[in-house]
Motif scaffolding. Structure first.
Motif, mmCIF file in Angstrom:
data_model
loop_
_atom_site.group_PDB
_atom_site.id
_atom_site.type_symbol
_atom_site.label_atom_id
_atom_site.label_comp_id
_atom_site.label_asym_id
_atom_site.label_seq_id
_atom_site.Cartn_x
_atom_site.Cartn_y
_atom_site.Cartn_z
ATOM 1 N N CYS A 31 0.658 -1.038 0.063
ATOM 2 C CA CYS A 31 -0.026 -0.043 -0.029
ATOM 3 C C CYS A 31 0.803 1.126 -0.076
ATOM 4 C CB CYS A 31 -0.813 0.106 1.146
ATOM 5 S SG CYS A 31 -2.118 -1.328 1.484
ATOM 6 N N ASP A 32 0.271 2.166 -0.580
ATOM 7 C CA ASP A 32 1.320 3.367 -0.620
ATOM 8 C C ASP A 32 0.879 4.477 0.490
ATOM 9 O OD1 ASP A 32 -0.363 5.318 -1.532
ATOM 10 O OD2 ASP A 32 0.342 5.360 -3.640
ATOM 11 N N THR A 63 9.484 1.222 1.171
ATOM 12 C CA THR A 63 10.401 1.541 -0.133
ATOM 13 C C THR A 63 10.013 2.815 -0.403
ATOM 14 O OG1 THR A 63 9.864 -0.750 -0.710
ATOM 15 C CG2 THR A 63 11.011 0.536 -2.302
ATOM 16 N N LYS A 64 10.858 3.812 -0.681
ATOM 17 C CA LYS A 64 10.887 5.346 -1.235
ATOM 18 C C LYS A 64 11.178 5.182 -2.594
ATOM 19 C CE LYS A 64 11.099 6.745 3.537
ATOM 20 N NZ LYS A 64 10.508 8.015 4.169
ATOM 21 N N THR A 65 10.321 5.681 -3.453
ATOM 22 C CA THR A 65 10.786 5.848 -4.766
ATOM 23 C C THR A 65 10.129 7.276 -5.318
ATOM 24 O OG1 THR A 65 8.650 4.692 -5.354
ATOM 25 C CG2 THR A 65 10.853 3.352 -5.515
ATOM 26 N N PHE A 66 10.510 7.412 -6.625
ATOM 27 C CA PHE A 66 9.859 8.437 -7.114
ATOM 28 C C PHE A 66 8.702 8.092 -8.519
ATOM 29 C CE2 PHE A 66 12.999 10.594 -4.817
ATOM 30 C CZ PHE A 66 12.654 11.938 -4.705
ATOM 31 N N LYS A 72 7.467 8.588 -3.485
ATOM 32 C CA LYS A 72 6.317 7.896 -3.385
ATOM 33 C C LYS A 72 6.735 6.607 -2.378
ATOM 34 C CE LYS A 72 4.001 4.054 -5.755
ATOM 35 N NZ LYS A 72 2.281 4.304 -5.580
ATOM 36 N N THR A 73 5.977 6.586 -1.244
ATOM 37 C CA THR A 73 6.483 5.632 -0.232
ATOM 38 C C THR A 73 5.456 4.402 -0.025
ATOM 39 O OG1 THR A 73 7.278 7.495 1.047
ATOM 40 C CG2 THR A 73 7.017 5.478 2.509
#
Lengths: 106, 106
Positions: A31-32, A63-66, A72-73
């Motif tokens: 889930c974000d 997890t942290k991304t873009f 976006k976490t």
């Protein structure tokens, strides 16, 4: 009772918000952060604190991304978290059965 | 989810020790302080604080008497407390069912 019944109640999961997070991750898988915040109707700071507790316990993976330029976490339950949540739910079930049957023995 | 699921989780009952107290009162009826303290493995002060929270919410009734020269404190659930505990247990059951079935709809 300390050991017998309440012993199965893991405080890391039992806090209302964390119970909500673990339930949502179990139902929805990964889930974000924004989804969790909306579902649980929490402030960013409050949700962030509870996510940190679960992450530090090893119950969830963050997890942290873009996505483009937006961060976006995402969170998902680890194997440990899934097992501990299952055990927690079983402990609760015992309490519910005991309270509803009116019998101390399980 | 705030309203749908976690909304049924009454924080007055949800705290681990208070969940233990309400469970014991439901199973055993009227309980004295020493019995609760032993069953829950708590200090007098800690148990006293949680009993006060439940009493102030109107969920339990506390009676102080003397047995010979010894003070005796007894607790029992009120009608309000019994109803709220039942509602709490039903809310928990929904969360357990949801988490175990993996389906968000109840």
């Amino acid at each position: 009772m300390g050991e017998n019944i309440l012993g199965a109640i893991d405080e890391t999961i039992h806090a209302k918000v964390r119970l909500g997070i673990m339930s949502l991750l179990t139902v929805h898988g990964e889930c974000d952060f924004v989804f969790l915040r909306n579902e649980l109707q929490l402030t960013e700071g409050n949700l962030g604190n509870h996510i940190r507790v679960l992450e530090e316990a090893g119950y969830i993976e963050v997890t942290k991304t873009f996505v483009g330029k937006r961060p976006k976490t995402s969170c998902k339950s680890t194997d440990l978290g899934t097992g501990m949540f299952q055990q927690y739910l079983e402990g609760l079930e015992k309490i519910i059965r005991m309270a509803q049957s009116g019998k101390p023995e399980l």
